[in-house]
Structures are given as structure tokens and as C-alpha cells.
Design a protein around this motif. Sequence first.
Motif, PDB file in Angstrom:
ATOM      1  N   VAL A  19       0.844  -1.204   0.000  1.00 40.44           N
ATOM      2  CA  VAL A  19       0.000   0.000   0.000  1.00 40.44           C
ATOM      3  C   VAL A  19       0.873   1.246   0.000  1.00 40.44           C
ATOM      4  O   VAL A  19       0.616   2.202  -0.738  1.00 40.44           O
ATOM      5  N   ARG A  22       2.222   1.812  -3.384  1.00 44.76           N
ATOM      6  CA  ARG A  22       1.164   2.241  -4.307  1.00 44.76           C
ATOM      7  C   ARG A  22       0.934   3.745  -4.198  1.00 44.76           C
ATOM      8  O   ARG A  22       0.604   4.410  -5.181  1.00 44.76           O
ATOM      9  N   LEU A  48      -7.045   3.175   1.667  1.00 44.40           N
ATOM     10  CA  LEU A  48      -5.709   2.578   1.605  1.00 44.40           C
ATOM     11  C   LEU A  48      -4.940   2.803   2.905  1.00 44.40           C
ATOM     12  O   LEU A  48      -4.227   1.905   3.375  1.00 44.40           O
ATOM     13  N   ARG A  51      -6.228   0.346   5.373  1.00 45.49           N
ATOM     14  CA  ARG A  51      -5.741  -0.996   5.053  1.00 45.49           C
ATOM     15  C   ARG A  51      -4.289  -1.176   5.509  1.00 45.49           C
ATOM     16  O   ARG A  51      -3.927  -2.215   6.066  1.00 45.49           O
ATOM     17  N   ALA A  52      -3.462  -0.144   5.292  1.00 42.41           N
ATOM     18  CA  ALA A  52      -2.055  -0.220   5.706  1.00 42.41           C
ATOM     19  C   ALA A  52      -1.931  -0.259   7.223  1.00 42.41           C
ATOM     20  O   ALA A  52      -1.142  -1.039   7.767  1.00 42.41           O
TER      21      ALA A  52
END
Length: 83
Positions: A19, A22, A48, A51-52
Motif C-alpha cells: 500500500v 502504491r 488505503l 488498510r495499511a
Amino acid sequence: YRSQQENELVRAVRSANKVRQRLGGAPDPAADFPERPKGMWRRTYDRLLDRAVEAEVRADAVFFAQAERLLARIDEAERKARK
């Protein structure tokens, strides 16, 4: 696949690093989290980021559990050696 052979710790760290990369940042958990790239929707960036963070928290939990098991084994071995 090689990723299927990874343990939970490595999988969580790899997920968080993916992530970060990205978003244009370094895959280093010690580095600051990258700023939102220009043109990226804030909602996407927030998703994101969540999520990280979840992956890093999961990696920390797995690491501490593994360390605790290792310390317990060392402690047990020391107790047996004293007898």
C-alpha cells in the motif's frame, strides 16, 4: 506460489508495504506515511491508509505473539537447566 508459503507476519508486512508503495512512498514502516497523491480521491486514500494501518497492527500483534512464545521457550529451557 511463493506468497502462499509466507507466514502471517511476513504477509502482513508485505501487505502494508504494498500500500505504501502504491501511494509513492517507501516500503519502510518506520518512514512517514506518504501524502495523498494529487488526483487521488480522498476516500480512496483513506481506505488505503486504513488498510495499511490494519496490516501493520496485525504484523505487530503476530510479532509480539511470536516473541512471547520464544521467550517462554527460553524461560522453560533455563528452568530445566537449573534443575
